[in-house]
Design a protein around this motif. Sequence first.
Motif, short mmCIF file in Angstrom:
data_model
loop_
_atom_site.label_atom_id
_atom_site.label_comp_id
_atom_site.label_asym_id
_atom_site.label_seq_id
_atom_site.Cartn_x
_atom_site.Cartn_y
_atom_site.Cartn_z
N CYS A 280 -12.11 -20.75 2.49
CA CYS A 280 -11.00 -19.80 3.99
C CYS A 280 -11.72 -18.59 3.47
O CYS A 280 -12.84 -18.14 2.47
N CYS B 123 -9.58 -15.94 1.45
CA CYS B 123 -9.59 -16.40 -0.32
C CYS B 123 -11.35 -16.63 -0.67
O CYS B 123 -10.66 -16.77 -2.36
N CYS C 14 -7.16 -21.00 5.32
CA CYS C 14 -6.56 -21.96 4.55
C CYS C 14 -5.56 -21.74 5.28
O CYS C 14 -4.72 -20.79 5.43
N CYS D 289 -3.25 -18.90 3.25
CA CYS D 289 -4.52 -17.37 4.14
C CYS D 289 -3.11 -17.63 5.62
O CYS D 289 -3.03 -16.21 6.04
ZN ZN Z 1 -7.38 -18.57 2.21
#
Ligand code: ZN
Length: 231
Positions: A18, A21, A30, A33
């Motif tokens: 991702c 993150c 992801c 997020c």
């Molecule tokens: Zn993420």
Amino acid sequence: MKLIDNFLEVLYPRDLTCVLCGDESDHELCDICKGSLQFNIGSVCRFCGRMIMKSDYEVCHHCKGIKRYYDRGLSVTVYDELSKKLLFNLKYHDKRYISHTIAKYMLDYIVRSDIDIDFDVIVPVPLHTERYKSRGYNQAELICNHLSYLSGLPISKALERRKHTKPLNKLTADERLVVLHEAFELSSKVEGNIILVDDIFTTGSTLNACSKVLKESGAGYILIITFAVGE
Ligand SMILES: [Zn+2]
Ligand SMILES: [Zn+2]
């Protein structure tokens, strides 16, 4: 998988983490997020897309009293840490594939809006020539490529930057418009209803100046779409 997907995959290789993150993910964002992005929902300002209280009617206090040369402005998210990081990765970390995600969000946002216009063409806000040379790409153009593929609308890159503009932060909105208006020109005529695309809406001066040039050339309805709108 369609041919174009393969093509885009080659152009925009994805690492399987991702971008926000760093966790493992099948996509650039992801699920956590994705769920944390703060979308502009409910009543929004008709010129910048910021969320407003119903009592503010249609225009936020940032846009009040400023002459706008476009018809509507939509912005998908609030410019917070997450959207900032996403745009930063797109612009400065060469993560061009993020433009695909942003285009999907933008198109979805336009489709769900109350705007019922048949658009004819998508126009990216051009980048300064020097910035284009150092970055190697214009993020607004990348977003437009995906928007065009997803919507079937053609792109026009007729808007061009004439020169590097002076710092604008000390100028009033009207002064900015004059300076910026001189900075844009059209290499060919753009007609019909236009979706004008940029990554972020801050003061809106650049987008307003581009719209003025487009309207003078005979544009119809102009919708501005950005991914995030500043505080
Ligand atoms: Zn993420
Ligand atoms: Zn506004």
